[in-house]
Motif scaffolding. Structure first.
Motif, PDB file in Angstrom:
ATOM      1  N   ALA A 283       0.836  -1.204   0.000  1.00 46.38           N
ATOM      2  CA  ALA A 283       0.000   0.000   0.000  1.00 46.38           C
ATOM      3  C   ALA A 283       0.869   1.252   0.000  1.00 46.38           C
ATOM      4  O   ALA A 283       0.597   2.217  -0.725  1.00 46.38           O
ATOM      5  CB  ALA A 283      -0.926  -0.003   1.219  1.00 46.38           C
ATOM      6  N   PHE A 284       1.942   1.243   0.808  1.00 45.09           N
ATOM      7  CA  PHE A 284       2.822   2.409   0.860  1.00 45.09           C
ATOM      8  C   PHE A 284       3.604   2.567  -0.434  1.00 45.09           C
ATOM      9  O   PHE A 284       3.848   3.687  -0.899  1.00 45.09           O
ATOM     10  CB  PHE A 284       3.771   2.296   2.059  1.00 45.09           C
ATOM     11  N   GLN A 285       4.019   1.422  -1.032  1.00 43.05           N
ATOM     12  CA  GLN A 285       4.740   1.507  -2.301  1.00 43.05           C
ATOM     13  C   GLN A 285       3.849   2.086  -3.386  1.00 43.05           C
ATOM     14  O   GLN A 285       4.285   2.908  -4.193  1.00 43.05           O
ATOM     15  CB  GLN A 285       5.224   0.100  -2.725  1.00 43.05           C
ATOM     16  N   GLN A 286       2.577   1.657  -3.398  1.00 38.73           N
ATOM     17  CA  GLN A 286       1.665   2.159  -4.434  1.00 38.73           C
ATOM     18  C   GLN A 286       1.413   3.646  -4.288  1.00 38.73           C
ATOM     19  O   GLN A 286       1.145   4.333  -5.268  1.00 38.73           O
ATOM     20  CB  GLN A 286       0.330   1.418  -4.354  1.00 38.73           C
ATOM     21  N   ALA A 287       1.504   4.157  -3.033  1.00 37.74           N
ATOM     22  CA  ALA A 287       1.320   5.592  -2.836  1.00 37.74           C
ATOM     23  C   ALA A 287       2.559   6.349  -3.233  1.00 37.74           C
ATOM     24  O   ALA A 287       2.593   7.580  -3.160  1.00 37.74           O
ATOM     25  CB  ALA A 287       0.974   5.865  -1.371  1.00 37.74           C
ATOM     26  N   GLY A 288       3.612   5.605  -3.616  1.00 35.40           N
ATOM     27  CA  GLY A 288       4.845   6.255  -4.058  1.00 35.40           C
ATOM     28  C   GLY A 288       5.717   6.729  -2.919  1.00 35.40           C
ATOM     29  O   GLY A 288       6.609   7.554  -3.116  1.00 35.40           O
TER      30      GLY A 288
END
Lengths: 423, 296
Positions: A283-288
């Motif tokens: 989830a954090f990776q997808q938020a960049g």
């Protein structure tokens, strides 16, 4: 009018009959080079991971054919229901996915799993997996599953911006639960309404197990599942008090939020912390966001030095139609290449201690380090510590506590659940 | 009139496939379910002994099951009350005569065509219990309209929260009750009303002594149908909240027990639900059978 009508009716009937005669492209008991693998990895990063694993499997075993029997939906509950009916009908898949640990108890008691201790010895897995992990997987001297990936469940995910704004250093983990609760109070006074994000019943159970580990210690916590630690112990009462305090700092609508909605509250900046397993990393990776930049993690305060594990693992069914090919599959998933391919795609860490940490992203490196050094305990919320029936009883008691905050009732419910399960 | 099997033979032959299929797949499986509920199969291990009514006594002594029955009771009361009230109200207003009656009828009836799961997904968002800054759904609408004081925690409220779950159910099925009542209204001969008016009855007396008695069979059948639907409610609750403690009803408890492989317990709950519905339906069926026999 009657003749064309009856012809049409006959054609429709014939079509329906033909529909039932579809060819079977599935498992063929005569062909020894197939392996039917039953999972619930049918979508998302899990499917990507499974595909990567299948690629390594085909490289290592070019003669074997992989039959994907994955069942989508319900985060595994549809698959478990389908599996139960197949086992009931004596039509087991060669190998099926299950959470390692106590969730296998039902299958073991029903005599549906084969003992894999000799497999472990032959492939040197008892040496390359951490000793405390092998201990968690052993039931009455036998091991029934091979873990493909390890997740950690005692991680706090923190929004660094929210913490810095309130004057708290995000990189310094609070020493223990009381220090953390003091930080939560500080955040609430600074205007953050709900400093700790929480979700539905299983995430509440996960938070509670973190508090149990913090207040009972690794040995005390592990003793809860064997009967060595009594559930009406003073440590458990202390844990319930701490948990109640933590609930005061959570969002009021937690009962209806799935885990990703709770993590989203942290991403939106409306909460500072979320206790979640390391699948939250995606989830954090997808938020960049970058690790140690916009977000950071540390072990839940009070559980430093403890790795609360849960693992997806594969078993070997009794009466598996293609046993040799299934052993090939188990060899692949426990091999260094297989575990590396799968875990890089899925975002978890390998169970092997000979992992090269530098291959993995920043968060996984911290998890690998911890897995190699810390004491491993089993997660309650994810089927490693308690059987399905027991964790279901605890889940209901925790859900009730979330609704009515009756500490005595929670303690009574926990004791009753333990008595029912341990006999 | 043909005699003997030439008389009843062909009809029996026509119905026999249905009878056989229902006999096996409905009544046979109900029997199998009751048999499992009398066993001690609480896990994947096959049953070892016949324990009689022990499972039944066990669940009624369980606080969790009693709580689920309480939730079901609250839901049933609000659901039946809401659908009967709105159904009757809409039917009465439509009966009074309105332009584009067909449009209104369709609008009220359309929600019934949606599956509970589909509407549950939308209502899950609408009934979100966050208030204030993080409010969404109905709470957010109230806030934006300046009705902020109406915000509440919907189904998250201990005790009466199930009334919030009854909202989507009422929205979906009030149209059905309206259709039943409208048919009932239309079935009352106009000359009865005229005769009553000529005898000097006021509007209220007209309704009370002429119309309502004629509507009571319709009301009874609407009550029974809506009542048995509410006893079985499962997909709406699973779609809105999934299976959590606050909104647990016997049907969702059954599902949780089944996924935990506790076959005997889930069979017991299923049989108890069947008995509840039977208590509702069987007297009604006896009553209608007697009424039909009297008419003949």
């Amino acid at each position: 009018m009657r003749k064309p009508l009856s012809i049409i009716a006959g054609a429709v009937a014939l079509g329906l009959v033909l529909a039932g005669c579809s060819s079977n492209t599935g498992s063929d008991p005569e062909n020894a080079n197939q392996v039917e693998v039953f999972t619930w990895w049918a979508s998302g990063s899990e499917k990507v991971g499974l595909d990567a694993l299948v690629k390594v499997f085909q490289e290592q075993n070019p003669d074997d054919e992989f039959i994907n029997a994955s069942v989508a939906g319900g985060a595994g509950s549809n698959a478990k229901a389908a599996l139960a009916s197949r086992l009931e009908a004596n039509n087991p898949p060669d190998t099926f996915q299950a959470h390692a640990g106590a969730e296998l108890t039902d299958y073991i008691n029903a005599g549906q799993l084969q003992d894999l201790s000799s497999f472990y010895q032959e492939n040197g897995l008892t040496d390359v997996f951490p000793a405390s992990l092998v201990e968690r997987l052993t039931v009455d001297g036998a091991i029934y599953s091979v873990p493909s990936n390890i997740h950690r469940a005692n991680v706090v995910w923190a929004n660094t911006q929210v913490l810095t704004d309130a004057g708290i250093d995000p990189m310094a983990a609070p020493a223990d639960l009381d220090a953390w609760i003091a930080d939560l109070k500080k955040l609430k006074d600074a205007g953050v309404e709900t400093p700790l994000a929480l979700g539905t019943e299983w995430t509440q159970m996960q938070l509670f197990e973190n508090v149990l580990i913090a207040d009972l210690g690794a040995d005390g916590y592990s003793g809860l599942w064997t009967g060595d630690t009594a559930w009406d112990d003073a440590g458990v009462e202390k844990a319930i008090a701490h948990y109640s305090e933590l609930l005061d700092y959570t969002n009021s609508d937690f009962a209806g939020l799935d885990w990703d909605a709770a993590t989203q509250i942290v991403l939106d900046g409306n909460a500072a912390y979320n206790v979640m397993g390391d699948w939250a990393e995606s989830a954090f990776q997808q938020a960049g966001w970058t690790y140690d930049n916009e977000y950071t993690t540390w072990a839940t305060p009070g559980t430093d030095g403890v790795f609360d594990f849960l693992a997806d693992s594969f078993t070997l069914s009794v009466g598996a139609p293609h046993e040799a090919a299934a052993i090939d599959w188990l060899t692949t998933i426990s091999s260094a290449d297989g575990q590396k391919a799968f875990n890089l795609a899925k975002g978890s860490i390998p169970a092997r201690t000979d992992t090269v940490a530098a291959d993995y992203p920043a968060y996984q490196q911290t998890a690998i380090k911890s897995f190699g050094e810390d004491t491993v305990v089993s997660s309650l919320a994810h089927g490693a510590a308690a059987s399905i029936a027991w964790s279901g009883d605890i889940s209901s008691a925790i859900g009730k506590f979330g609704a009515d905050r009756d500490a005595d009732s929670l303690l009574a419910g926990l004791v009753a659940a333990a008595d029912k399960s341990l006999g | 009139m043909k005699k003997g099997y030439k008389n009843w033979g062909p009809p029996l032959l026509l119905v026999s496939p249905t009878i056989i299929v229902i006999g096996i797949f409905v009544y046979g499986l109900i029997g199998a379910n009751i048999a499992v509920s009398f066993s001690n199969r609480h896990s994947l291990v096959p049953a070892t002994e016949f324990v009689g009514l022990e499972n039944y006594f066990a669940i009624f002594a369980e606080e969790r099951f009693i709580h689920s029955l309480q939730n079901l009771g609250v839901f049933t009361v609000f659901f039946i009350g809401g659908t009967m009230l709105f159904g009757f109200l809409w039917a009465w207003m439509l009966d009074k005569g309105v332009t584009a009656e067909g449009v209104f009828r369709s609008v009220f009836l359309f929600p019934m065509a949606i599956s509970f799961v589909a509407s549950g997904v939308v209502w899950r968002w609408l009934l979100n219990s966050a208030e204030g800054d993080r409010a969404s759904g109905l709470n957010r609408i109230f806030e934006n309209l300046g009705l902020g004081f109406l915000q509440n925690s919907w189904w998250n409220e201990p005790g009466w929260g199930m009334a919030a779950i009854a909202l989507p159910a009422i929205w979906q099925l009030a149209g059905y009750v309206m259709a039943l009542f409208l048919a009932g209204f239309r079935g009352i001969p106009a000359d009865l009303r005229e005769a009553a008016r000529m005898d000097g009855a006021t509007e209220w007396k007209l309704y009370r002594y002429v119309i309502f008695p004629q509507l009571s069979p319709v009301a009874l059948s609407a009550l029974i149908i809506v009542g048995h639907m509410s006893l079985k409610v499962f997909d709406l609750i699973m779609a809105i909240t999934k299976s959590i403690y606050q909104t647990e009803v016997p049907a969702t408890y059954l599902w949780v027990a089944l996924t935990a492989n506790d076959y005997a317990k889930s069979a017991t709950i299923a049989t108890v639900l069947l008995l509840f519905v039977a208590v509702l339906i069987v007297p009604y069926m006896v009553y209608t059978a007697r009424a039909e026999r009297k008419q003949r």
